[in-house]
Write an enzyme that holds these catalytic residues in place. Structure first.
Site, short mmCIF file in Angstrom:
data_model
loop_
_atom_site.label_atom_id
_atom_site.label_comp_id
_atom_site.label_asym_id
_atom_site.label_seq_id
_atom_site.Cartn_x
_atom_site.Cartn_y
_atom_site.Cartn_z
CB ALA A 65 -0.88 -0.01 1.23
N GLY A 109 0.88 -5.06 0.98
CA GLY A 109 -0.31 -5.17 0.14
C GLY A 109 -0.03 -5.78 -1.22
CD GLU A 112 -1.94 -7.67 3.04
OE1 GLU A 112 -1.64 -6.51 2.72
OE2 GLU A 112 -2.53 -7.94 4.11
CD GLU A 132 1.96 -5.60 5.66
OE1 GLU A 132 2.79 -6.48 5.96
OE2 GLU A 132 1.16 -5.72 4.72
C1 LIG Z 1 -2.03 -3.13 2.66
C2 LIG Z 1 -1.50 -3.16 4.07
C3 LIG Z 1 -2.61 -2.81 5.00
O1 LIG Z 1 -1.15 -4.49 4.36
C4 LIG Z 1 -0.37 -2.23 4.35
C5 LIG Z 1 0.87 -2.18 3.50
O2 LIG Z 1 0.99 -2.69 2.41
S1 LIG Z 1 2.08 -1.24 4.20
C6 LIG Z 1 3.38 -1.25 2.99
C7 LIG Z 1 4.23 -2.48 3.10
N1 LIG Z 1 5.39 -2.34 2.20
C8 LIG Z 1 6.57 -1.91 2.62
O3 LIG Z 1 6.77 -1.62 3.78
C9 LIG Z 1 7.65 -1.82 1.58
C10 LIG Z 1 8.15 -0.40 1.46
N2 LIG Z 1 9.23 -0.27 0.48
C11 LIG Z 1 10.49 -0.67 0.74
O4 LIG Z 1 10.81 -1.20 1.78
C12 LIG Z 1 11.51 -0.41 -0.32
O5 LIG Z 1 11.00 0.58 -1.19
C13 LIG Z 1 11.86 -1.67 -1.15
C14 LIG Z 1 12.64 -2.67 -0.27
C15 LIG Z 1 10.63 -2.35 -1.72
C16 LIG Z 1 12.76 -1.27 -2.36
O6 LIG Z 1 13.86 -0.52 -1.90
P1 LIG Z 1 14.74 0.31 -2.95
O7 LIG Z 1 15.07 -0.54 -4.12
O8 LIG Z 1 15.85 0.89 -2.16
O9 LIG Z 1 13.75 1.46 -3.50
P2 LIG Z 1 13.26 2.76 -2.73
O10 LIG Z 1 14.19 3.89 -3.01
O11 LIG Z 1 12.97 2.46 -1.31
O12 LIG Z 1 11.84 3.01 -3.46
C17 LIG Z 1 11.75 3.66 -4.72
C18 LIG Z 1 10.63 4.67 -4.63
O13 LIG Z 1 9.42 3.98 -4.35
C19 LIG Z 1 8.81 4.49 -3.18
N3 LIG Z 1 8.09 3.44 -2.48
C20 LIG Z 1 8.48 2.16 -2.31
N4 LIG Z 1 7.57 1.49 -1.63
C21 LIG Z 1 6.58 2.35 -1.35
C22 LIG Z 1 5.34 2.24 -0.66
N5 LIG Z 1 4.91 1.08 -0.16
N6 LIG Z 1 4.58 3.34 -0.56
C23 LIG Z 1 4.97 4.50 -1.09
N7 LIG Z 1 6.11 4.67 -1.78
C24 LIG Z 1 6.90 3.59 -1.89
C25 LIG Z 1 9.98 5.03 -2.37
O14 LIG Z 1 9.55 5.94 -1.42
C26 LIG Z 1 10.83 5.64 -3.47
O15 LIG Z 1 10.27 6.87 -3.90
P3 LIG Z 1 10.99 8.27 -3.54
O16 LIG Z 1 10.85 8.41 -2.06
O17 LIG Z 1 12.42 8.13 -3.99
O18 LIG Z 1 10.20 9.29 -4.30
#
Ligand SMILES: CC(C)(O)CC(=O)SCCNC(=O)CCNC(=O)[C@H](O)C(C)(C)COP(=O)(O)OP(=O)(O)OC[C@H]1O[C@@H](n2cnc3c(N)ncnc32)[C@H](O)[C@@H]1OP(=O)(O)O
Length: 258
Positions: A65, A109, A112, A132
């Site tokens: 998400a 998500g 999921e 999460e």
């Molecule tokens: C549905 C529910 C209720 O279950 C809740 C959820 O889904 S909560 C979200 C769970 N997901 C995460 O916690 C994963 C978050 N992302 C990461 O940990 C990392 O991005 C990665 C390991 C997947 C990849 O890392 P990396 O290759 O270093 O890329 P990044 O620089 O981190 O990401 C690139 C760009 O994408 C944006 N990004 C990544 N994931 C998300 C996200 N889930 N939501 C919003 N944005 C996301 C990240 O911020 C980067 O953008 P910029 O900040 O550079 O503009």
């Protein structure tokens, strides 16, 4: 229909929906989930389509998400707006098979969403996880339930409590993923599955999907009773007569989806 965050195309009777928000690793924001629901419902209602493939990019199926969109949400907000239920569950209401073709990250998500599909085909670079807990929340789109049913308590606890990611090989070994293929063969493999499904009887396919999904929701005895009833109902279809006659006559069946 013009979409901003997904791409859609059809190849014969197979529809492909590609999540297309690369700058955010396909983070599943409200707009994207709204578009996805609309596209899924559209293909489900289209008699020319028999199966749907849902995919992302080579780097990410979806990284969960949208955390930035979610971070300021409040308890009354998420509760009264039915956050998740309202937009996310479209894929679970679709009658046609939905195949998740997963490359790269399928996290939170994203994992999921893949698990809501009927089958997951993974590229060898796929990574699955429910991180999460790192954000101070838990999976909220079925992750604690579907992951546990797919891989068992031991691995589900490991992933949900520690945020560890599982690679494609481990995901296949654990029962989350149906097949793993090299990244460059992912779409061809998913298409092969979609085309095979499209060559079969639509009613039988839809009912088979419903019966397997029922196993996740009910007891064994109830599930077997349900299966028996819908098994009998298929004897009312022309496709059952065609399928069995074709076997007896040593020819290929020509199913007409009725
Ligand atoms: C549905 C529910 C209720 O279950 C809740 C959820 O889904 S909560 C979200 C769970 N997901 C995460 O916690 C994963 C978050 N992302 C990461 O940990 C990392 O991005 C990665 C390991 C997947 C990849 O890392 P990396 O290759 O270093 O890329 P990044 O620089 O981190 O990401 C690139 C760009 O994408 C944006 N990004 C990544 N994931 C998300 C996200 N889930 N939501 C919003 N944005 C996301 C990240 O911020 C980067 O953008 P910029 O900040 O550079 O503009």
């Amino acid at each position: 229909m013009a979409y901003e965050m997904i791409l859609t195309e059809t190849q014969g009777a197979v529809a492909v929906i590609r999540l297309n928000r690369p700058q955010a690793l396909n983070a599943l924001c409200d707009q994207l989930m709204g578009e996805l629901g609309e596209a899924l419902r559209g293909f489900d209602a289209d008699p020319a389509i028999a199966a749907i493939i849902l995919t992302g990019s080579e780097k990410a199926f979806a990284a969960g998400a949208d955390i930035k969109e979610m971070k300021d949400r409040t308890w009354p907000g998420v509760y009264f707006e039915d956050f998740i239920t309202a937009r996310w569950e479209a894929v679970t209401t679709i009658k046609k098979p939905v195949i998740a073709a997963v490359a790269g990250f399928a996290l939170g998500g994203g994992c999921e969403l893949a698990m809501m599909c009927d089958m997951i085909i993974a590229a060898d670079n796929a990574k699955f996880g429910q991180p999460e807990i790192n954000l101070g929340i838990i999976p909220g789109a079925g992750g604690t339930q579907r992951l546990t049913r797919a891989v068992g308590k031991a691995k589900a606890m490991d992933l949900v409590l520690t945020a560890r990611m599982m690679d494609a090989t481990e995901a296949e070994r654990s029962g989350l993923v149906a097949r793993v293929v090299p990244l460059d063969q992912l779409m061809a493999e998913a298409m092969k599955v979609g085309e095979k499904i499209a060559s079969l009887s639509g009613p039988a396919v839809a009912i088979a999907k419903e019966a397997v999904n029922r196993a996740f929701e009910t007891t064994l005895a109830e599930g077997v009773r349900f299966e028996r009833k819908i098994f009998y109902s298929l004897f009312a279809t022309e496709d059952q007569k065609e399928g069995m006659s074709a076997f007896a006559e040593k020819r290929k069946p020509a199913f007409r989806n009725r």
